[in-house]
Design an enzyme around this catalytic site. Structure first.
Site, PDB file in Angstrom:
ATOM      1  N   CYS A  34       0.990  -1.103   0.108  1.00  0.00           N
ATOM      2  CA  CYS A  34      -0.152   0.068   0.027  1.00  0.00           C
ATOM      3  C   CYS A  34       0.842   1.284   0.472  1.00  0.00           C
ATOM      4  CB  CYS A  34      -0.850   0.398   1.621  1.00  0.00           C
ATOM      5  SG  CYS A  34      -2.250  -1.244   1.370  1.00  0.00           S
ATOM      6  N   ASP A 443      19.753  37.340 -13.210  1.00  0.00           N
ATOM      7  CA  ASP A 443      18.893  37.867 -13.789  1.00  0.00           C
ATOM      8  C   ASP A 443      18.177  38.759 -13.301  1.00  0.00           C
ATOM      9  OD1 ASP A 443      15.805  36.298 -14.937  1.00  0.00           O
ATOM     10  OD2 ASP A 443      15.310  37.367 -13.024  1.00  0.00           O
TER      11      ASP A 443
END
Length: 493
Positions: A34, A443
């Site tokens: 599971c 940037d």
């Protein structure tokens, strides 16, 4: 994580979905495995054993739980945050390399012997490359059985099985049901089931670990979309896909608890690859809780994270395509970069049909772009030289960019090319190669956000401050970009 028994037991008892995909619980008394968040009553700790992969559970003789469907868990975030041999191998297996090229092909791409690959995968995942690929084929088969009306023979070969007998045996072993029984359990009214009259179309749900903030993720993809290759239509991001056996179109729609995905493929054998690339594009296997917890330790980032947690890094379905687009975007606006890319697409891209929208082409392959006359490219001479050098290296294989890339090595090779500075190399590392620690201190948007937040704005000082954000600096970039009033930060309407 599966070796930390106490922690795994706590996760199972609390049904903590954050750990789905990190490990699997095999129950000795029932013979099933599971996901940690399975809704059934947890077994006694002495009856639980933990495995790092579904393939390892299957190798140990356990079958998949019919209630929690562990094979539909998000992928382990380990493979997206590491660049070692095992992580690179897992990314290639998810991309279907073992099914297409076998274990020798996998080893050749990674530069190791098959014995080394098998030994390391077995040590960490409890299963070798063949077993891992078999588990993926079983998952693809279940998906096709439950969501299409295709005959079983077509499903068997579309999922990558060599014979119908192998297909039948694998489905029975993994799910304890025959393929026909598996289909019979799916309601005919299931909204995910694709009508038989829609050839090559599959509708499915892509799970993710919550939280997920779709604003910058889909906003970035929509704002930078290349006309003809990408579009935002009716609440979905749509784009064409170049795939191993043909091509396809993906339509991805954000929902509160999943991403609705509709794939239209010319060859159904490309289904697992298309799913893998869409998940990678949207960074769906990330662990947002771990990432955000780390970034919250910085008092400047904490309010940004608390305001909109769960930001992902918008990535790509094609590393070479993104590298080309990164060069086209050097020192120009988003609109100009889209215009340059659209010209290349209309002149050199392969035409495709899209009856459901406005997509017209695949992005040109490196080999096609390498044959283009450089004088026909409407861009400055220096950028033209950068682009032609890049596509030449991509086309001849001397610059391999793919899911198997070693991040530091690929970055060094990019920086060695003419016209490649840190920004271009790092944005490719972040969005194409998937390096979660790639950072963009030069940037302009990052430097502007840093000034507004009181962070150092010079690249060197900002890099020093960002050391505390490691290994998640690529996600810090998303939070810093989000301070700007730019279309990339907003979900389109």
């Amino acid at each position: 994580m599966h070796t930390d028994i106490e922690r795994c037991v706590r996760a199972v008892r609390s049904k903590d979905a954050r750990f789905d995909g990190w490990f699997f619980t095999a129950v000795l008394t029932t013979g099933i495995y599971c996901r940690p968040s399975c809704p059934v009553v947890p077994p006694k700790p002495e009856n639980m054993v933990f495995h790092p992969s579904a393939a390892a559970c299957q190798q140990a003789g356990f079958r998949a739980c019919k209630r929690c469907r562990p094979d539909t868990s998000p992928g382990s975030p380990e493979w997206n945050q590491r660049a070692d041999l095992v992580a690179r191998a897992m990314r290639l297996i998810a991309d279907g390399v073992v099914d297409r090229e076998g274990v020798p092909g996998l080893a050749a791409r990674l530069g190791y012997s098959t014995r080394q690959i098998e030994r390391q995968l077995l040590a960490e995942l409890g299963a070798g490359p063949l077993a891992l690929a078999r588990a993926q084929r079983a998952q693809t088969a279940r998906l096709l059985i439950e969501t299409t009306a295709l005959p079983m023979a077509e499903i068997a070969f579309a999922a990558g099985f060599a014979s119908i007998r192998t297909f039948n045996d694998t489905v029975r072993e993994v799910y304890a049901l025959t393929p026909s029984d598996l289909r019979a359990r799916t309601p005919r009214t299931n909204p995910a089931r694709t009508p038989a009259g829609t050839p090559g179309a599959i509708s499915l749900r892509l799970p993710f670990r919550a939280p997920l903030n779709p604003d910058n993720l889909f906003g970035h993809l929509a704002a930078t979309a290349v006309p003809g290759v990408e579009e935002w239509r009716d609440g979905a991001y749509r784009r064409t896909l170049r795939l191993p056996y043909g091509h396809g179109i993906a339509a991805l729609t954000p929902r509160p608890d999943h991403i609705a995905c509709r794939l239209t493929l010319t060859d159904l054998r490309d289904l697992p690859v298309a799913i893998s690339r869409c998940r990678r594009l949207l960074d769906l296997d990330a662990d947002p809780v771990a990432i955000d917890d780390q970034l919250r330790t910085d008092p400047v980032l904490a309010p940004l994270v608390d305001k909109a947690p769960g930001r992902r890094v918008p990535r790509t379905v094609d590393e070479a395509e993104f590298a080309v687009r990164a060069v086209l975007g050097q020192q120009v606006s988003t609109a100009a970069a889209r215009t340059h890319a659209a010209r290349l697409v209309s002149a050199h891209g392969e035409a495709v049909d899209d009856p459901d929208g406005g997509l017209t082409h695949l992005f040109p392959a490196p080999a096609d772009l390498a044959a283009v006359d450089p004088e026909s490219l409407a861009m400055p001479r220096t950028r033209r030289a950068t682009l032609t050098t890049l596509v030449g290296r991509l086309a001849d294989g001397s610059l391999p960019l793919g899911v198997e890339s070693d991040w530091p090595e690929a970055r060094a090779r990019l920086l060695a090319l003419p016209g490649f500075g840190p920004w271009t190399a790092d944005v490719i590392a972040m969005r194409a190669l998937g390096d979660p620690d790639a950072f963009l201190p030069t940037d302009l948007g990052i430097r502007r956000a840093a000034r507004e937040l009181g962070l150092p704005s010079t690249p060197a000082a900002l890099t020093a401050r960002a050391a505390a954000w490691r290994p998640w600096r690529a996600y810090a970039v998303q939070y810093l970009w989000a301070t700007d009033d730019h279309p990339i930060n907003f979900l389109p309407v």
